[in-house]
Write a protein that holds these residues in place. Structure first.
Motif, PDB file in Angstrom:
ATOM      1  N   LEU A   1       6.936   8.465  -6.727  1.00  0.00           N
ATOM      2  CA  LEU A   1       8.212   9.099  -6.401  1.00  0.00           C
ATOM      3  C   LEU A   1       8.413  10.335  -7.264  1.00  0.00           C
ATOM      4  N   THR A   2       8.390  11.484  -6.643  1.00  0.00           N
ATOM      5  CA  THR A   2       8.598  12.738  -7.367  1.00  0.00           C
ATOM      6  C   THR A   2       9.889  13.443  -6.963  1.00  0.00           C
ATOM      7  N   ASP A   3      10.465  13.002  -5.859  1.00  0.00           N
ATOM      8  CA  ASP A   3      11.678  13.640  -5.327  1.00  0.00           C
ATOM      9  C   ASP A   3      12.674  12.532  -4.997  1.00  0.00           C
ATOM     10  N   VAL A   4      13.698  12.373  -5.842  1.00  0.00           N
ATOM     11  CA  VAL A   4      14.610  11.246  -5.713  1.00  0.00           C
ATOM     12  C   VAL A   4      16.045  11.748  -5.588  1.00  0.00           C
ATOM     13  N   THR A   5      16.751  11.238  -4.571  1.00  0.00           N
ATOM     14  CA  THR A   5      18.178  11.481  -4.415  1.00  0.00           C
ATOM     15  C   THR A   5      18.918  10.193  -4.739  1.00  0.00           C
ATOM     16  N   VAL A   6      19.915  10.279  -5.595  1.00  0.00           N
ATOM     17  CA  VAL A   6      20.750   9.115  -5.897  1.00  0.00           C
ATOM     18  C   VAL A   6      22.169   9.436  -5.451  1.00  0.00           C
TER      19      VAL A   6
ATOM     20  N   CYS B   1      25.175   3.734  -9.575  1.00  0.00           N
ATOM     21  CA  CYS B   1      25.965   3.350 -10.746  1.00  0.00           C
ATOM     22  C   CYS B   1      25.387   4.057 -11.985  1.00  0.00           C
ATOM     23  N   THR B   2      25.096   3.335 -13.054  1.00  0.00           N
ATOM     24  CA  THR B   2      24.620   3.960 -14.294  1.00  0.00           C
ATOM     25  C   THR B   2      23.119   4.201 -14.305  1.00  0.00           C
ATOM     26  N   GLY B   3      22.449   3.898 -13.192  1.00  0.00           N
ATOM     27  CA  GLY B   3      21.007   4.116 -13.127  1.00  0.00           C
ATOM     28  C   GLY B   3      20.179   2.901 -13.467  1.00  0.00           C
ATOM     29  N   LEU B   4      20.799   1.732 -13.435  1.00  0.00           N
ATOM     30  CA  LEU B   4      20.089   0.501 -13.774  1.00  0.00           C
ATOM     31  C   LEU B   4      18.853   0.312 -12.887  1.00  0.00           C
ATOM     32  N   LEU B   5      19.032   0.401 -11.564  1.00  0.00           N
ATOM     33  CA  LEU B   5      17.896   0.283 -10.647  1.00  0.00           C
ATOM     34  C   LEU B   5      17.037   1.539 -10.676  1.00  0.00           C
ATOM     35  N   THR B   6      17.658   2.698 -10.789  1.00  0.00           N
ATOM     36  CA  THR B   6      16.921   3.966 -10.738  1.00  0.00           C
ATOM     37  C   THR B   6      15.810   4.003 -11.778  1.00  0.00           C
ATOM     38  N   GLY B   7      16.134   3.602 -13.004  1.00  0.00           N
ATOM     39  CA  GLY B   7      15.134   3.605 -14.062  1.00  0.00           C
ATOM     40  C   GLY B   7      13.976   2.685 -13.763  1.00  0.00           C
ATOM     41  N   LYS B   8      14.267   1.490 -13.274  1.00  0.00           N
ATOM     42  CA  LYS B   8      13.213   0.535 -12.921  1.00  0.00           C
ATOM     43  C   LYS B   8      12.372   1.066 -11.760  1.00  0.00           C
ATOM     44  N   LEU B   9      13.030   1.715 -10.800  1.00  0.00           N
ATOM     45  CA  LEU B   9      12.355   2.211  -9.604  1.00  0.00           C
ATOM     46  C   LEU B   9      11.304   3.265  -9.953  1.00  0.00           C
ATOM     47  N   VAL B  10      11.686   4.251 -10.724  1.00  0.00           N
ATOM     48  CA  VAL B  10      10.733   5.320 -11.032  1.00  0.00           C
ATOM     49  C   VAL B  10       9.636   4.842 -11.982  1.00  0.00           C
ATOM     50  N   ASP B  11       9.919   3.831 -12.789  1.00  0.00           N
ATOM     51  CA  ASP B  11       8.873   3.241 -13.623  1.00  0.00           C
ATOM     52  C   ASP B  11       7.811   2.552 -12.778  1.00  0.00           C
ATOM     53  N   ARG B  12       8.259   1.836 -11.750  1.00  0.00           N
ATOM     54  CA  ARG B  12       7.334   1.030 -10.949  1.00  0.00           C
ATOM     55  C   ARG B  12       6.689   1.812  -9.815  1.00  0.00           C
ATOM     56  N   LEU B  13       7.288   2.926  -9.410  1.00  0.00           N
ATOM     57  CA  LEU B  13       6.728   3.749  -8.338  1.00  0.00           C
ATOM     58  C   LEU B  13       6.548   5.175  -8.845  1.00  0.00           C
ATOM     59  N   PRO B  14       5.503   5.424  -9.624  1.00  0.00           N
ATOM     60  CA  PRO B  14       5.294   6.771 -10.161  1.00  0.00           C
ATOM     61  C   PRO B  14       5.003   7.814  -9.088  1.00  0.00           C
TER      62      PRO B  14
ATOM     63  N   GLY C   1       0.787  -1.222   0.000  1.00  0.00           N
ATOM     64  CA  GLY C   1       0.000   0.000   0.000  1.00  0.00           C
ATOM     65  C   GLY C   1       0.820   1.273   0.000  1.00  0.00           C
ATOM     66  N   ASP C   2       2.125   1.142   0.076  1.00  0.00           N
ATOM     67  CA  ASP C   2       2.984   2.319   0.200  1.00  0.00           C
ATOM     68  C   ASP C   2       3.051   3.092  -1.118  1.00  0.00           C
ATOM     69  N   GLN C   3       3.005   4.417  -1.001  1.00  0.00           N
ATOM     70  CA  GLN C   3       3.158   5.319  -2.148  1.00  0.00           C
ATOM     71  C   GLN C   3       4.202   6.375  -1.789  1.00  0.00           C
ATOM     72  N   PRO C   4       5.471   6.006  -1.738  1.00  0.00           N
ATOM     73  CA  PRO C   4       6.504   6.966  -1.334  1.00  0.00           C
ATOM     74  C   PRO C   4       6.644   8.101  -2.339  1.00  0.00           C
ATOM     75  N   THR C   5       6.873   9.284  -1.811  1.00  0.00           N
ATOM     76  CA  THR C   5       7.114  10.430  -2.692  1.00  0.00           C
ATOM     77  C   THR C   5       8.579  10.848  -2.696  1.00  0.00           C
ATOM     78  N   THR C   6       9.296  10.532  -1.605  1.00  0.00           N
ATOM     79  CA  THR C   6      10.722  10.865  -1.528  1.00  0.00           C
ATOM     80  C   THR C   6      11.533   9.581  -1.394  1.00  0.00           C
ATOM     81  N   GLY C   7      12.648   9.506  -2.117  1.00  0.00           N
ATOM     82  CA  GLY C   7      13.449   8.300  -2.068  1.00  0.00           C
ATOM     83  C   GLY C   7      14.936   8.590  -2.181  1.00  0.00           C
ATOM     84  N   LEU C   8      15.731   7.713  -1.578  1.00  0.00           N
ATOM     85  CA  LEU C   8      17.186   7.753  -1.676  1.00  0.00           C
ATOM     86  C   LEU C   8      17.656   6.408  -2.215  1.00  0.00           C
TER      87      LEU C   8
END
Length: 268
Positions: free
Chosen positions: A82-87, A67-80, A55-62
């Motif tokens: 998330l509007t504020d992301v720090t990598v 690395c090259t964003g391999l997980l980052t791309g998948k993360l923002v696709d699956r959790l729309p 049920g979680d809908q996180p808006t902020t994430g770290l």
């Protein structure tokens, strides 16, 4: 060949973060071409996160170790949500790779360059996630406490690291390897500060035509970050012979990965 040996043989070693930074920076162009296991692990981590906190809908994430964003791309696709992301990553040069991959999918994307163990984090987050990274840290219990303090009370921590059977073939032949934990030990570290929502592990096997291809794979993914001096031709031939003798099969020679996963919420 680009894989390196330490001056002494040992079964467990303290990672040299200067070398880690250098090797991953050198592997940026080839990383995702060879990161078969890292992609599998990222997908499994996100699946466990979805199942453990549906049920979680996180808006902020770290994200730690982007690395090259391999997980980052998948993360923002699956959790729309998330509007504020720090990598964050040791390698500052990864910033444009991540920004190009994410584009305008999040309204605010920031990059923190540096060692997560000493890096100052600017805020608390709804979600902290890290895939295929935290086995490199020096003091995991201290880092876990730090991350707990930077999560909101109902936030979630999702991590994947590698366990005791990881790259066991390399350890057997060369004596090189990190001081990995097993799943029980890893859970114990996190359970001091987090309620464990889910945990899992697997052994994954990659097959290569020959030991030289194994070395190329490790170099291309930046994993050859433990050594300091290049091999001689004699050492390379000895490695090739022993690896072939010990780890050959119907599909060539094998290399084992041992990913482990934990999802947790901060303890009150």
């Amino acid at each position: 060949m680009g894989i390196y040996l330490q001056n002494q043989s040992t079964s467990s070693m303290v990672p040299d973060k200067r070398l880690i930074k250098l090797r991953f920076e050198q592997a940026a162009v080839t990383y995702e071409q060879q990161a078969t296991i890292q992609m599998l692990v990222a997908d499994r981590l996100l699946a466990l996160l979805a199942a453990a906190a549906p049920g979680d809908q996180p808006t902020t994430g770290l994200e730690i170790g982007c690395c090259t964003g391999l997980l980052t791309g998948k993360l923002v696709d699956r959790l729309p949500s998330l509007t504020d992301v720090t990598v964050s990553d040791l390698v500052p040069a990864f910033s444009p790779w991540v920004r190009q991959k994410i584009g305008d999918q999040v309204s605010n994307l920031s990059f923190l360059a540096g060692d997560i163990e000493t890096l100052g984090l600017p805020r608390q987050y709804d979600l902290i996630i890290s895939s295929s990274t935290l086995h490199w840290v020096h003091d995991l219990p201290a880092l876990v406490r730090k991350l707990r303090d930077h999560l909101h009370a109902r936030g979630v921590l999702a991590v994947s690291v590698y366990g005791i059977d990881n790259l066991r073939e390399i350890r057997t032949v060369t004596g090189l390897g990190l001081q990995y934990r097993d799943l029980k030990q890893l859970t114990g570290v996190f359970a001091r500060d987090f309620e464990i929502l889910a945990s899992d592990e697997s052994r994954e096997t990659l097959w290569f035509p020959d030991p030289i291809s194994v070395l190329r794979h490790l170099r291309a993914t930046g994993v050859n970050a433990l050594g300091q001096r290049p091999w001689s031709r004699r050492e390379l031939r000895a490695f090739h012979r022993e690896y072939t003798d010990r780890f050959s099969g119907l599909h060539g020679v094998r290399l084992t990965y041992h990913p482990m996963y934990l999802i947790g919420r901060p303890r009150c």
